[in-house]
Design a protein around this motif. Structure first.
Motif, PDB file in Angstrom:
ATOM      1  N   ALA A  55       0.812  -1.210   0.000  1.00  0.00           N
ATOM      2  CA  ALA A  55       0.000   0.000   0.000  1.00  0.00           C
ATOM      3  C   ALA A  55       0.849   1.265   0.000  1.00  0.00           C
ATOM      4  CB  ALA A  55      -0.928   0.001   1.211  1.00  0.00           C
ATOM      5  N   ASN A  56       2.023   1.233   0.634  1.00  0.00           N
ATOM      6  CA  ASN A  56       2.775   2.462   0.867  1.00  0.00           C
ATOM      7  C   ASN A  56       4.073   2.586   0.078  1.00  0.00           C
ATOM      8  OD1 ASN A  56       0.838   3.230   2.765  1.00  0.00           O
ATOM      9  ND2 ASN A  56       1.891   2.190   4.424  1.00  0.00           N
ATOM     10  N   ALA A  57       4.701   1.482  -0.276  1.00  0.00           N
ATOM     11  CA  ALA A  57       5.998   1.571  -0.938  1.00  0.00           C
ATOM     12  C   ALA A  57       5.845   2.139  -2.347  1.00  0.00           C
ATOM     13  CB  ALA A  57       6.653   0.193  -0.995  1.00  0.00           C
ATOM     14  N   ILE A  58       6.734   3.055  -2.699  1.00  0.00           N
ATOM     15  CA  ILE A  58       6.708   3.664  -4.022  1.00  0.00           C
ATOM     16  C   ILE A  58       7.512   2.796  -4.987  1.00  0.00           C
ATOM     17  CG2 ILE A  58       7.327   5.686  -5.386  1.00  0.00           C
ATOM     18  CD1 ILE A  58       5.001   6.129  -3.479  1.00  0.00           C
ATOM     19  N   THR A  59       6.885   2.431  -6.094  1.00  0.00           N
ATOM     20  CA  THR A  59       7.527   1.617  -7.119  1.00  0.00           C
ATOM     21  C   THR A  59       7.635   2.421  -8.403  1.00  0.00           C
ATOM     22  OG1 THR A  59       6.604  -0.408  -6.175  1.00  0.00           O
ATOM     23  CG2 THR A  59       7.389  -0.522  -8.443  1.00  0.00           C
ATOM     24  N   THR A  60       8.778   2.340  -9.062  1.00  0.00           N
ATOM     25  CA  THR A  60       8.972   2.984 -10.360  1.00  0.00           C
ATOM     26  C   THR A  60       8.653   1.971 -11.458  1.00  0.00           C
ATOM     27  OG1 THR A  60      10.681   4.455  -9.491  1.00  0.00           O
ATOM     28  CG2 THR A  60      10.617   4.133 -11.878  1.00  0.00           C
ATOM     29  N   TRP A  61       7.767   2.361 -12.358  1.00  0.00           N
ATOM     30  CA  TRP A  61       7.312   1.465 -13.423  1.00  0.00           C
ATOM     31  C   TRP A  61       7.718   1.996 -14.792  1.00  0.00           C
ATOM     32  CZ3 TRP A  61       4.929  -3.040 -12.021  1.00  0.00           C
ATOM     33  CH2 TRP A  61       4.394  -3.107 -10.728  1.00  0.00           C
ATOM     34  N   ASN A  82       2.180   3.838  -5.844  1.00  0.00           N
ATOM     35  CA  ASN A  82       2.160   3.061  -4.607  1.00  0.00           C
ATOM     36  C   ASN A  82       1.137   1.937  -4.689  1.00  0.00           C
ATOM     37  OD1 ASN A  82      -0.250   4.423  -4.486  1.00  0.00           O
ATOM     38  ND2 ASN A  82       0.125   5.401  -2.514  1.00  0.00           N
ATOM     39  N   TRP A  83       0.905   1.413  -5.875  1.00  0.00           N
ATOM     40  CA  TRP A  83      -0.031   0.332  -6.177  1.00  0.00           C
ATOM     41  C   TRP A  83      -1.482   0.792  -6.169  1.00  0.00           C
ATOM     42  CZ3 TRP A  83       1.387  -4.688  -7.517  1.00  0.00           C
ATOM     43  CH2 TRP A  83       2.747  -4.989  -7.374  1.00  0.00           C
ATOM     44  N   GLN A  84      -1.747   1.966  -5.646  1.00  0.00           N
ATOM     45  CA  GLN A  84      -3.115   2.461  -5.610  1.00  0.00           C
ATOM     46  C   GLN A  84      -3.304   3.661  -6.524  1.00  0.00           C
ATOM     47  OE1 GLN A  84      -3.617   3.227  -1.441  1.00  0.00           O
ATOM     48  NE2 GLN A  84      -4.197   1.124  -0.973  1.00  0.00           N
ATOM     49  N   SER A  85      -2.279   4.488  -6.657  1.00  0.00           N
ATOM     50  CA  SER A  85      -2.402   5.695  -7.468  1.00  0.00           C
ATOM     51  C   SER A  85      -1.024   6.135  -7.950  1.00  0.00           C
ATOM     52  CB  SER A  85      -3.063   6.818  -6.661  1.00  0.00           C
ATOM     53  OG  SER A  85      -2.274   7.126  -5.520  1.00  0.00           O
ATOM     54  N   ILE A  86      -1.033   6.959  -8.984  1.00  0.00           N
ATOM     55  CA  ILE A  86       0.204   7.525  -9.506  1.00  0.00           C
ATOM     56  C   ILE A  86       0.767   8.522  -8.497  1.00  0.00           C
ATOM     57  CG2 ILE A  86       1.213   8.914 -11.350  1.00  0.00           C
ATOM     58  CD1 ILE A  86       0.453   6.217 -12.326  1.00  0.00           C
ATOM     59  N   ALA A  87       2.072   8.435  -8.260  1.00  0.00           N
ATOM     60  CA  ALA A  87       2.736   9.351  -7.327  1.00  0.00           C
ATOM     61  C   ALA A  87       3.680  10.249  -8.123  1.00  0.00           C
ATOM     62  CB  ALA A  87       3.500   8.573  -6.259  1.00  0.00           C
ATOM     63  N   GLY A  88       3.181  11.405  -8.550  1.00  0.00           N
ATOM     64  CA  GLY A  88       4.019  12.318  -9.315  1.00  0.00           C
ATOM     65  C   GLY A  88       3.700  12.265 -10.800  1.00  0.00           C
ATOM     66  N   PRO A 184      11.448   0.097  -3.803  1.00  0.00           N
ATOM     67  CA  PRO A 184      11.941   0.315  -2.442  1.00  0.00           C
ATOM     68  C   PRO A 184      11.045  -0.378  -1.422  1.00  0.00           C
ATOM     69  CG  PRO A 184      11.445   2.398  -3.568  1.00  0.00           C
ATOM     70  CD  PRO A 184      10.953   1.297  -4.428  1.00  0.00           C
ATOM     71  N   ILE A 185      11.659  -0.869  -0.346  1.00  0.00           N
ATOM     72  CA  ILE A 185      10.905  -1.523   0.717  1.00  0.00           C
ATOM     73  C   ILE A 185      10.416  -0.486   1.711  1.00  0.00           C
ATOM     74  CG2 ILE A 185      11.015  -3.229   2.566  1.00  0.00           C
ATOM     75  CD1 ILE A 185      11.131  -4.381  -0.234  1.00  0.00           C
ATOM     76  N   SER A 186       9.168  -0.634   2.118  1.00  0.00           N
ATOM     77  CA  SER A 186       8.609   0.275   3.115  1.00  0.00           C
ATOM     78  C   SER A 186       9.430   0.223   4.394  1.00  0.00           C
ATOM     79  CB  SER A 186       7.157  -0.112   3.412  1.00  0.00           C
ATOM     80  OG  SER A 186       6.629   0.691   4.429  1.00  0.00           O
ATOM     81  N   SER A 187       9.661   1.379   5.021  1.00  0.00           N
ATOM     82  CA  SER A 187      10.526   1.454   6.198  1.00  0.00           C
ATOM     83  C   SER A 187       9.945   0.764   7.414  1.00  0.00           C
ATOM     84  CB  SER A 187      10.792   2.929   6.546  1.00  0.00           C
ATOM     85  OG  SER A 187       9.578   3.591   6.829  1.00  0.00           O
ATOM     86  N   ASN A 188       8.627   0.491   7.405  1.00  0.00           N
ATOM     87  CA  ASN A 188       8.021  -0.099   8.597  1.00  0.00           C
ATOM     88  C   ASN A 188       7.888  -1.612   8.498  1.00  0.00           C
ATOM     89  OD1 ASN A 188       6.051  -0.345   6.690  1.00  0.00           O
ATOM     90  ND2 ASN A 188       4.418   0.571   7.902  1.00  0.00           N
ATOM     91  N   ILE A 189       8.608  -2.239   7.543  1.00  0.00           N
ATOM     92  CA  ILE A 189       8.432  -3.666   7.346  1.00  0.00           C
ATOM     93  C   ILE A 189       8.934  -4.480   8.536  1.00  0.00           C
ATOM     94  CG2 ILE A 189      10.658  -4.028   6.186  1.00  0.00           C
ATOM     95  CD1 ILE A 189       9.155  -5.936   4.294  1.00  0.00           C
TER      96      ILE A 189
END
Length: 226
Positions: A55-61, A82-88, A184-189
């Protein structure tokens, strides 16, 4: 029975067995408890971290559309999500047959396009890609190229709504490839595992205290027998 003397300290010492038997029994009980807690924690914390990361990790596609017509090499969509919406913003790059590149940038918030015909903040609509193709010299009167422009526009719209739609979309005029270029891996993993390790450390303390209690109790019985 202890009060009336039927169960004497000697009988009690015999009934309780040796140090080795008592410690092995206590070790088995604690080991079983730790094993069960670890397995359950691994399941629940793993599922929780997976959901949080997705839900939170930002992925570059990078999504590459290769046209069937061969009039140009490809259209590439590059974006973060972030799998839910475009970030940027989303960069849309057109690679022509001669190897030259042309790029426009779409801001998915206000749906504005920059880089089209040296102008900025143009509204995105169904004809934007067609106008862009024509500006860079593609023959938009060719029905196949026009269909590819319309399909590219549809892919962009679907990607804005669902960033990973490229995995399941069916295209008639392009070959589609969607790949994550960085994840990138979410920091709270590891947050959940901190609690698991703390719980296991507590159980280890309980185990040691239990052994101490067994030894002290056995010594007390032996002293009474002696």
């Amino acid at each position: 029975l202890r009060t009336v003397g039927i169960v004497t300290p000697a009988i009690e010492a015999t009934r309780r067995g040796s140090y080795t038997t008592a410690i092995l029994a206590w070790t088995f009980l604690c080991g079983a408890a730790i094993y069960i807690v670890f397995i359950l924690s691994f399941f629940f914390v793993g599922i929780s971290n997976m959901a949080t990361t997705n839900a939170n990790a930002i992925t570059t596609w990078t999504q590459t559309l290769t046209p069937n017509s061969g009039a140009y090499q490809s259209v590439e969509l590059a974006y973060d999500s972030n799998w839910q919406s475009i970030a940027g913003p989303m960069d849309i790059t057109l690679l022509l047959a001669d190897g030259s590149e042309h790029r426009i940038t779409l801001d998915p918030g206000p749906m504005k396009v920059a880089g089209l015909d040296d102008a900025n903040n143009i509204d995105w609509d169904a004809d934007t890609i067609e106008v862009w193709f024509e500006d860079v010299g593609l023959d938009i009167t060719d029905p196949q190229i026009a269909a590819e422009a319309a399909e590219t526009s549809r892919v962009v719209d679907l990607t804005i709504m669902a960033p990973t739609s490229g995995y399941s979309i069916t295209l008639a005029h392009h070959t589609n490839q969607l790949v994550p270029t960085s994840t990138p891996i979410s920091s709270n993993i590891f947050d959940g595992w901190q609690w698991v390790l703390s719980g296991m450390a507590l159980m280890l303390v309980i185990y040691v205290l239990g052994i101490v209690a067994i030894v002290r109790r056995r010594r007390k019985l032996l002293c009474q027998v002696g």
